[in-house]
Write an enzyme that holds these catalytic residues in place. Structure first.
Site, PDB file in Angstrom:
ATOM      1  N   CYS A  44       0.872  -1.188   0.000  1.00  0.00           N
ATOM      2  CA  CYS A  44       0.000   0.000   0.000  1.00  0.00           C
ATOM      3  C   CYS A  44       0.902   1.228   0.000  1.00  0.00           C
ATOM      4  O   CYS A  44       2.106   1.131  -0.292  1.00  0.00           O
ATOM      5  CB  CYS A  44      -0.967  -0.017   1.182  1.00  0.00           C
ATOM      6  SG  CYS A  44      -0.182   0.042   2.820  1.00  0.00           S
ATOM      7  N   ASN A  98       2.355   1.447   4.237  1.00  0.00           N
ATOM      8  CA  ASN A  98       2.696   0.194   4.931  1.00  0.00           C
ATOM      9  C   ASN A  98       2.430   0.278   6.443  1.00  0.00           C
ATOM     10  O   ASN A  98       3.119  -0.344   7.253  1.00  0.00           O
ATOM     11  CB  ASN A  98       4.149  -0.235   4.659  1.00  0.00           C
ATOM     12  CG  ASN A  98       4.496  -1.662   5.075  1.00  0.00           C
ATOM     13  OD1 ASN A  98       5.604  -1.956   5.478  1.00  0.00           O
ATOM     14  ND2 ASN A  98       3.555  -2.578   4.999  1.00  0.00           N
ATOM     15  N   CYS A 128      -1.296   0.824   7.393  1.00  0.00           N
ATOM     16  CA  CYS A 128      -2.731   0.513   7.570  1.00  0.00           C
ATOM     17  C   CYS A 128      -3.165  -0.739   6.808  1.00  0.00           C
ATOM     18  O   CYS A 128      -3.443  -1.776   7.398  1.00  0.00           O
ATOM     19  CB  CYS A 128      -3.601   1.696   7.130  1.00  0.00           C
ATOM     20  SG  CYS A 128      -3.370   3.189   8.110  1.00  0.00           S
ATOM     21  N   ARG A 129      -3.243  -0.638   5.476  1.00  0.00           N
ATOM     22  CA  ARG A 129      -3.885  -1.703   4.696  1.00  0.00           C
ATOM     23  C   ARG A 129      -2.983  -2.903   4.443  1.00  0.00           C
ATOM     24  O   ARG A 129      -3.409  -4.052   4.628  1.00  0.00           O
ATOM     25  CB  ARG A 129      -4.379  -1.143   3.348  1.00  0.00           C
ATOM     26  CG  ARG A 129      -5.494  -0.130   3.513  1.00  0.00           C
ATOM     27  CD  ARG A 129      -5.709   0.655   2.232  1.00  0.00           C
ATOM     28  NE  ARG A 129      -4.531   1.459   1.914  1.00  0.00           N
ATOM     29  CZ  ARG A 129      -4.348   2.114   0.783  1.00  0.00           C
ATOM     30  NH1 ARG A 129      -5.286   2.068  -0.155  1.00  0.00           N
ATOM     31  NH2 ARG A 129      -3.244   2.819   0.587  1.00  0.00           N
ATOM     32  N   SER A 130      -1.741  -2.683   3.986  1.00  0.00           N
ATOM     33  CA  SER A 130      -0.918  -3.863   3.646  1.00  0.00           C
ATOM     34  C   SER A 130      -0.482  -4.668   4.867  1.00  0.00           C
ATOM     35  O   SER A 130      -0.436  -5.902   4.782  1.00  0.00           O
ATOM     36  CB  SER A 130       0.264  -3.489   2.743  1.00  0.00           C
ATOM     37  OG  SER A 130       1.144  -2.586   3.349  1.00  0.00           O
ATOM     38  N   ASP A 181      -8.770   3.708   1.941  1.00  0.00           N
ATOM     39  CA  ASP A 181      -7.679   3.919   2.883  1.00  0.00           C
ATOM     40  C   ASP A 181      -8.197   4.371   4.244  1.00  0.00           C
ATOM     41  O   ASP A 181      -8.679   5.493   4.384  1.00  0.00           O
ATOM     42  CB  ASP A 181      -6.713   4.956   2.309  1.00  0.00           C
ATOM     43  CG  ASP A 181      -5.363   4.900   3.004  1.00  0.00           C
ATOM     44  OD1 ASP A 181      -5.312   4.421   4.156  1.00  0.00           O
ATOM     45  OD2 ASP A 181      -4.375   5.316   2.384  1.00  0.00           O
TER      46      ASP A 181
HETATM   47  P1  4NP Z   1      -1.771   2.864   4.097  1.00  0.00           P
HETATM   48  O1  4NP Z   1      -2.390   4.229   4.658  1.00  0.00           O
HETATM   49  O2  4NP Z   1      -1.237   3.161   2.707  1.00  0.00           O
HETATM   50  O3  4NP Z   1      -2.921   1.917   4.079  1.00  0.00           O
HETATM   51  O4  4NP Z   1      -0.680   2.463   5.071  1.00  0.00           O
HETATM   52  C1  4NP Z   1      -1.700   5.445   4.649  1.00  0.00           C
HETATM   53  C2  4NP Z   1      -0.776   5.704   5.627  1.00  0.00           C
HETATM   54  C3  4NP Z   1      -0.119   6.910   5.655  1.00  0.00           C
HETATM   55  C4  4NP Z   1      -0.389   7.861   4.687  1.00  0.00           C
HETATM   56  C5  4NP Z   1      -1.320   7.611   3.705  1.00  0.00           C
HETATM   57  C6  4NP Z   1      -1.972   6.394   3.680  1.00  0.00           C
HETATM   58  N1  4NP Z   1       0.281   9.126   4.718  1.00  0.00           N
HETATM   59  O5  4NP Z   1      -0.007   9.970   3.848  1.00  0.00           O
HETATM   60  O6  4NP Z   1       1.113   9.340   5.602  1.00  0.00           O
END
Ligand code: 4NP
Length: 156
Positions: free
Chosen positions: A9, A12, A14-16, A125
């Site tokens: 994702c 790294n 939240c989702r992955s 997300d």
């Molecule tokens: P992820 O979520 O891609 O599912 O881990 C996010 C985590 C951090 C950010 C965006 C999405 N960020 O912009 O910091």
């Protein structure tokens, strides 16, 4: 022969990591943890070295799943090492395709392409929506479909 699976994702956190943990749980339950190696990574460098988001850790814990990993960024080496690289959304897929060496043999697809009966292609997300429970339900469906597909592909 070990099958290697990488979930990707943006951050790294939240989702992955959620997909990694849920998939690992299903693999272990199926008695295939000796056959399938699992990791996750982010396309960005934003959260390198950090543990998973509290929302991800909480929803995993509520569902009886442990997770300990720290965030890392995807590297060109990952395209040599992993057999399946699953993008959590279409932006992640486009970024992966840009990074992918021409001679990579990896299957690079959207994770939800494996989720039976799910009509959306992108895992929303929860970093922005905070809907970690909804994302967990989607991730569970994707992980079940993915495991069935890998078992079929690899005769496991
Ligand atoms: P992820 O979520 O891609 O599912 O881990 C996010 C985590 C951090 C950010 C965006 C999405 N960020 O912009 O910091």
């Amino acid at each position: 022969m070990t099958v290697r699976v990488l979930f990707v994702c943006l951050g790294n956190i939240c989702r992955s990591p959620m997909a990694e943990a849920v998939f690992a749980h299903l693999v272990e339950r199926a008695g295939l943890d000796g056959e399938i190696e699992i990791d996750s990574a982010g396309t960005s460098s934003y959260h390198i070295g950090q543990r998973a988001h509290r929302g991800t850790r909480d929803v995993l814990r509520r569902n009886g799943i442990d997770y300990e990993g720290d965030a890392r960024q995807v590297t060109p080496r990952d395209f040599e090492r992993f057999d399946y690289i699953l993008a959590m959304d279409s932006d992640n897929l486009a970024d992966l395709r840009r990074l992918m060496p021409k001679d990579s043999q990896a299957v690079v697809k959207r994770f939800l392409d494996y989720a039976d009966g799910v009509k959306i292609h992108d895992v929303p997300d929860p970093y922005y929506t905070n809907r970690f429970d909804d994302v967990y339900a989607l991730v569970r469906q994707g992980a079940e479909g993915l495991l069935a597909a890998i078992r079929q592909d690899k005769g496991l």
